[in-house]
Scaffold this motif. Structure first.
Motif, short mmCIF file in Angstrom:
data_model
loop_
_atom_site.label_atom_id
_atom_site.label_comp_id
_atom_site.label_asym_id
_atom_site.label_seq_id
_atom_site.Cartn_x
_atom_site.Cartn_y
_atom_site.Cartn_z
N GLU A 257 0.86 -1.19 0.00
CA GLU A 257 0.00 0.00 0.00
C GLU A 257 0.89 1.24 0.00
O GLU A 257 1.32 1.73 1.05
CB GLU A 257 -0.89 0.00 1.24
CG GLU A 257 -1.89 1.12 1.30
CD GLU A 257 -3.19 0.85 0.54
OE1 GLU A 257 -3.94 1.81 0.33
OE2 GLU A 257 -3.42 -0.31 0.17
N ALA A 258 1.21 1.75 -1.18
CA ALA A 258 2.08 2.92 -1.28
C ALA A 258 1.64 3.77 -2.46
O ALA A 258 1.59 3.28 -3.58
CB ALA A 258 3.54 2.50 -1.44
N THR A 259 1.32 5.03 -2.17
CA THR A 259 0.90 5.93 -3.25
C THR A 259 2.10 6.53 -3.99
O THR A 259 1.95 7.03 -5.10
CB THR A 259 0.06 7.08 -2.69
OG1 THR A 259 0.81 7.79 -1.69
CG2 THR A 259 -1.22 6.55 -2.05
N THR A 260 3.28 6.48 -3.38
CA THR A 260 4.44 7.11 -4.00
C THR A 260 5.30 6.13 -4.78
O THR A 260 6.17 6.55 -5.54
CB THR A 260 5.32 7.79 -2.93
OG1 THR A 260 5.65 6.83 -1.91
CG2 THR A 260 4.57 8.95 -2.28
N ALA A 261 5.10 4.84 -4.58
CA ALA A 261 5.85 3.84 -5.35
C ALA A 261 5.13 3.61 -6.68
O ALA A 261 3.97 3.19 -6.70
CB ALA A 261 5.96 2.54 -4.57
N LEU A 262 5.81 3.86 -7.78
CA LEU A 262 5.16 3.88 -9.08
C LEU A 262 4.65 2.52 -9.52
O LEU A 262 3.75 2.43 -10.36
CB LEU A 262 6.13 4.43 -10.13
CG LEU A 262 6.55 5.89 -9.92
CD1 LEU A 262 7.64 6.27 -10.90
CD2 LEU A 262 5.37 6.83 -10.05
N ASN A 263 5.22 1.44 -8.97
CA ASN A 263 4.75 0.10 -9.35
C ASN A 263 4.29 -0.68 -8.12
O ASN A 263 4.40 -1.91 -8.09
CB ASN A 263 5.85 -0.66 -10.10
CG ASN A 263 7.09 -0.88 -9.26
OD1 ASN A 263 7.30 -0.16 -8.28
ND2 ASN A 263 7.90 -1.84 -9.64
N SER A 264 3.80 0.01 -7.09
CA SER A 264 3.28 -0.67 -5.91
C SER A 264 2.00 -1.42 -6.27
O SER A 264 1.36 -1.17 -7.30
CB SER A 264 2.98 0.33 -4.80
OG SER A 264 1.87 1.15 -5.14
N ASP A 265 1.61 -2.37 -5.42
CA ASP A 265 0.36 -3.09 -5.65
C ASP A 265 -0.81 -2.13 -5.74
O ASP A 265 -1.70 -2.30 -6.58
CB ASP A 265 0.12 -4.09 -4.51
CG ASP A 265 1.11 -5.25 -4.52
OD1 ASP A 265 1.63 -5.57 -5.61
OD2 ASP A 265 1.37 -5.82 -3.44
N LEU A 266 -0.81 -1.11 -4.88
CA LEU A 266 -1.91 -0.14 -4.89
C LEU A 266 -2.01 0.58 -6.22
O LEU A 266 -3.09 0.66 -6.83
CB LEU A 266 -1.72 0.87 -3.76
CG LEU A 266 -2.73 2.01 -3.73
CD1 LEU A 266 -4.12 1.49 -3.40
CD2 LEU A 266 -2.31 3.09 -2.75
N VAL A 267 -0.89 1.13 -6.70
CA VAL A 267 -0.90 1.89 -7.95
C VAL A 267 -1.24 0.99 -9.13
O VAL A 267 -2.04 1.36 -10.00
CB VAL A 267 0.45 2.61 -8.15
CG1 VAL A 267 0.51 3.27 -9.52
CG2 VAL A 267 0.67 3.66 -7.05
N LEU A 268 -0.64 -0.18 -9.17
CA LEU A 268 -0.94 -1.11 -10.26
C LEU A 268 -2.42 -1.48 -10.27
O LEU A 268 -3.06 -1.51 -11.32
CB LEU A 268 -0.08 -2.36 -10.14
CG LEU A 268 1.42 -2.21 -10.44
CD1 LEU A 268 2.15 -3.50 -10.11
CD2 LEU A 268 1.65 -1.82 -11.88
N MET A 269 -2.96 -1.78 -9.10
CA MET A 269 -4.36 -2.19 -9.01
C MET A 269 -5.30 -1.10 -9.50
O MET A 269 -6.20 -1.35 -10.30
CB MET A 269 -4.70 -2.56 -7.56
CG MET A 269 -6.16 -2.99 -7.35
SD MET A 269 -6.52 -3.36 -5.61
CE MET A 269 -6.43 -1.70 -4.88
N LEU A 270 -5.09 0.13 -9.02
CA LEU A 270 -6.02 1.21 -9.33
C LEU A 270 -5.88 1.76 -10.73
O LEU A 270 -6.81 2.38 -11.25
CB LEU A 270 -5.86 2.35 -8.31
CG LEU A 270 -6.31 2.04 -6.87
CD1 LEU A 270 -6.07 3.24 -5.98
CD2 LEU A 270 -7.78 1.64 -6.83
#
Length: 461
Positions: A257-270
């Motif tokens: 869960e990271a909004t600043t990591a460009l390839n985090s699970d959160l960013v990839l999912m959304l």
């Protein structure tokens, strides 16, 4: 997010066209991740914000999407009900389309086709905030409460005043409720009282209510293992995960869960997954279910998908939040967006006016009753407020709990729905108060939820 040197905009088309970013220079790899996430995010936000909510596109480009300025180009097709975004000379593209109802959906592999709703902007009829108290619910006290009006006005002045250009607040809407009365409301330029605004992770608390309503109807059971296709193997340890553990975010599933990591699970999912619930459910187990707490937007989208499978009727599923929750509360501006597969994005994509977010908060302040009738299951609000194992008293079931470390100036009995960029829905039972703040604060130092909520409460007698 990572700042990309402009010299990397001169990369060759062949480098960007790689099917994988493995082996690329780290800065180039970050650029590609940024372009993929940024184009999807830009298309989706503009589609909903402009075409559905009626926000000003220039305001959104200058505020919500400022990080992509100069790298991401966007085109809004109002007549066609679609928004396109591109980066790196058009080599990376994304599209979002109006999807028939009050929502926009990322278009992936040519689906879905744009379907414009009618009327175009049903939410922006009320343009004038009230300057006098008005009752939010039929069970409001006979007379509005006495408050320190001067002190409250000063708090609201500070909430909207921009003092440091490097850390803007960008407050967009504030509504303060006590004893069932809206005692104050204020809006930024370009934001109308009936304009829906995104709640981001405040949406998780809406999901808690929707799951409670499904349990009330016998569609789901709280303590039973969740039925998830990816966990169907008898030897899969994820089969033991219960609905309650997903609601409490101690399922043990891995999720970055990271909004600043460009390839985090959160960013990839959304931004890049067609079926967000499936993506989250496919993550491995890190810890034994029920032991370790880990905040995860993925678990909420698993819940949304579980509800869809339990209802087993997509038409009923699409209308469920509206008929069972938004309709009874009079949340006429609220809408719940779905991912490309048709599942509600319960983690992040509920939009509603500040007044309607306040109505939702009042429901939880009144223990799940609305205008005297029990809407949520009895004790469902108590379920939300019971500390989750592993969360050290800071989290209940899809609601944050006030504790000395994170919210030292909030009443001990208060609890809150909170979201990215400073969204706040604070419920304070000891002061019979609900406070809503919506905005677009790009950096955490720009807006202090604790100080704001405490200052508002201090003005309420």
């Amino acid at each position: 997010m990572t700042t990309i040197p402009w010299r990397y905009l001169l990369i060759t088309a062949s480098a960007v066209a790689f099917s994988t970013t493995a082996g690329l220079d780290p800065t180039l790899r970050n650029l590609i991740h940024f372009a993929k996430a940024g184009t999807s995010f830009s298309a989706k936000q503009l589609c909903t914000g402009v075409l559905i909510a009626g926000m000003d596109p220039d305001q959104m480009l200058n505020e919500d999407l400022a990080i992509g300025e100069g790298l991401i180009q966007t085109t809004i097709d109002r007549a066609g009900g679609r928004v396109e975004a591109s980066a790196l000379f058009g080599l990376i593209q994304a599209e979002a389309v109006q999807n028939g109802g009050q929502e926009c959906t990322q278009r992936i592999s040519g689906r879905p086709k744009p379907r414009r709703p009618h009327p175009d902007h049903p939410f922006t009829t009320d343009q004038t905030p009230s300057t006098e108290p008005w009752p939010l619910v039929a069970t409001a006290s006979p007379d509005p409460p006495e408050i320190d009006r001067q002190a409250l006005n000063k708090v609201l002045d500070r909430a909207f005043r921009e003092e440091d250009p490097s850390t803007p607040k960008r407050s967009r809407a504030v509504v303060v409720v006590q004893d069932g009365w809206v005692v104050a409301e204020r809006y930024a330029n370009g934001i109308a009282p009936e304009m829906p605004l995104i709640g981001w992770s405040m949406s998780k608390s809406i999901t808690h209510a929707v799951i409670g309503l499904a349990i009330k109807q016998g569609l789901l059971e709280l303590e039973r293992p969740a039925t998830v296709p990816e966990w169907s193997d008898p030897d899969d340890p994820r089969r033991a995960i219960t609905l309650d553990q997903l609601l409490r975010m101690n399922s043990g599933l891995a999720f970055e869960e990271a909004t600043t990591a460009l390839n985090s699970d959160l960013v990839l999912m959304l931004t890049q997954e067609a079926d967000m619930g499936k993506f989250a459910a496919s993550q491995p187990l890190m810890k034994k279910p029920g032991k370790k707490w880990r905040y995860s937007s993925g678990t909420t989208n698993i819940l949304s998908r579980i509800l869809r499978h339990a209802i087993d009727d997509d038409q009923r599923y699409r209308t469920f939040p509206y008929q069972e929750l938004f309709g009874p509360l009079g949340m006429t501006t609220a809408f719940f967006e779905r991912d490309n597969s048709g599942t509600f994005v319960g983690s992040s994509l509920v939009w509603a006016s500040a007044r309607d977010w306040a109505r939702f908060g009042q429901l939880y302040l009144d223990d799940g009753r609305w205008n005297g009738s029990q809407l949520l299951p009895k004790n469902w609000v108590s379920h939300a407020r019971k500390p989750s194992r592993g969360a050290r008293g800071g989290y209940g079931a899809h609601w944050w709990l006030s504790k000395r470390k994170s919210r030292p100036d909030f009443p001990k009995d208060s609890f809150s729905a909170e979201g990215y960029q400073g969204q706040l829905l604070l419920v304070a039972p000891s002061q019979r108060a609900v406070i809503v703040r919506l905005g677009q604060t790009p950096k955490k130092p720009g807006f202090d939820r604790n100080a704001f909520g405490a200052d508002v409460l201090s003005a309420l007698r």
